[in-house]
Design an enzyme around this catalytic site. Structure first.
Site, mmCIF file in Angstrom:
data_model
loop_
_atom_site.group_PDB
_atom_site.id
_atom_site.type_symbol
_atom_site.label_atom_id
_atom_site.label_comp_id
_atom_site.label_asym_id
_atom_site.label_seq_id
_atom_site.Cartn_x
_atom_site.Cartn_y
_atom_site.Cartn_z
ATOM 1 N N LEU A 1 0.840 -1.197 0.000
ATOM 2 C CA LEU A 1 0.000 0.000 0.000
ATOM 3 C C LEU A 1 0.877 1.249 0.000
ATOM 4 O O LEU A 1 0.623 2.193 -0.756
ATOM 5 C CB LEU A 1 -0.938 0.009 1.210
ATOM 6 C CG LEU A 1 -1.739 1.304 1.387
ATOM 7 C CD1 LEU A 1 -2.703 1.510 0.225
ATOM 8 C CD2 LEU A 1 -2.481 1.290 2.718
ATOM 9 N N HIS A 2 1.904 1.278 0.834
ATOM 10 C CA HIS A 2 2.804 2.429 0.898
ATOM 11 C C HIS A 2 3.421 2.703 -0.480
ATOM 12 O O HIS A 2 3.431 3.848 -0.943
ATOM 13 C CB HIS A 2 3.883 2.189 1.946
ATOM 14 C CG HIS A 2 4.997 3.186 1.926
ATOM 15 N ND1 HIS A 2 4.797 4.543 2.063
ATOM 16 C CD2 HIS A 2 6.341 3.027 1.774
ATOM 17 C CE1 HIS A 2 5.960 5.170 2.002
ATOM 18 N NE2 HIS A 2 6.907 4.272 1.826
ATOM 19 N N ARG A 3 3.910 1.670 -1.139
ATOM 20 C CA ARG A 3 4.505 1.854 -2.472
ATOM 21 C C ARG A 3 3.479 2.402 -3.462
ATOM 22 O O ARG A 3 3.786 3.278 -4.265
ATOM 23 C CB ARG A 3 5.108 0.539 -2.971
ATOM 24 C CG ARG A 3 6.391 0.181 -2.232
ATOM 25 C CD ARG A 3 7.119 -0.993 -2.855
ATOM 26 N NE ARG A 3 6.401 -2.253 -2.747
ATOM 27 C CZ ARG A 3 6.385 -3.028 -1.671
ATOM 28 N NH1 ARG A 3 7.044 -2.666 -0.586
ATOM 29 N NH2 ARG A 3 5.731 -4.152 -1.659
#
Length: 187
Positions: free
Chosen positions: A28-30
């Site tokens: 999700l962060h990426r």
């Protein structure tokens, strides 16, 4: 913020839930970094301080269009055997709100002393006098192991939930879907 979706981790005999949550949250962060999105927030319905854990569900909050754009990115590739993803759904009528944010701790007085010695050119004794052992705090919050997209450093991200509120507060979320000001619906 008018919509949400849930990504639930499926039981897996080979991987603990905490490992799978770390992998999912890292993806999700990426994706949020790639999209340069500040309009998607996260929550963890299974969040618990005792026993400490984030649970097996990651809930994403945002406008229908922001969530649709995220889900078109194919960011869940490689996780399909480990997750069950809901459709994008409207936020329920009567909800409360809370912040979900990162909490950083001064966890090691030894590390803080070494850092101070390097920064200020002090001796060990000077740094020890300035930084007593009492500054250490043992974190008791749920966390996830991640790797930063900007620095490539591995770190532990401690997650803190704010108090429940009756009214939402609008602000931007960071690339981890967290904010000290912006609230997410809590239901």
């Amino acid at each position: 913020m008018d919509a949400y979706l849930e990504i639930r981790l499926l039981p897996d005999p080979e991987f603990p839930v905490s490992f799978l949550m770390g992998a999912l949250y890292g993806k999700l962060h990426r994706a949020l970094v790639t999209l340069e999105s500040s309009q998607i927030g996260v929550s963890f319905p299974g969040y618990s301080q005792s026993p400490r854990g984030l649970g097996d569900c990651l809930r994403l909050h945002g406008d229908q269009s922001a969530l649709s754009q995220l889900m078109m990115q194919n960011w869940l590739k490689g996780m399909s055997d480990h997750i069950q993803c809901s459709d994008i759904l409207p936020i329920p009528e009567s909800v409360q709100y809370r912040t979900v944010s990162r909490r950083q701790f001064k966890t090691s007085s030894e590390r803080l002393r070494r850092r101070r010695m390097k920064r200020k050119g002090e001796t060990w004794e000077q740094a020890a006098a300035a930084i007593p052992d009492s500054v250490e705090r043992r974190p008791d919050l749920p966390y996830v192991h991640l790797r930063s997209q900007s620095t490539e450093q591995s770190f532990i991200l401690f997650i803190e939930q704010g108090e429940l509120r009756e009214q939402p507060t609008s602000a931007e979320f960071n690339t981890y879907g967290l904010s000290r000001q912006a609230t997410i619906p809590w239901f």
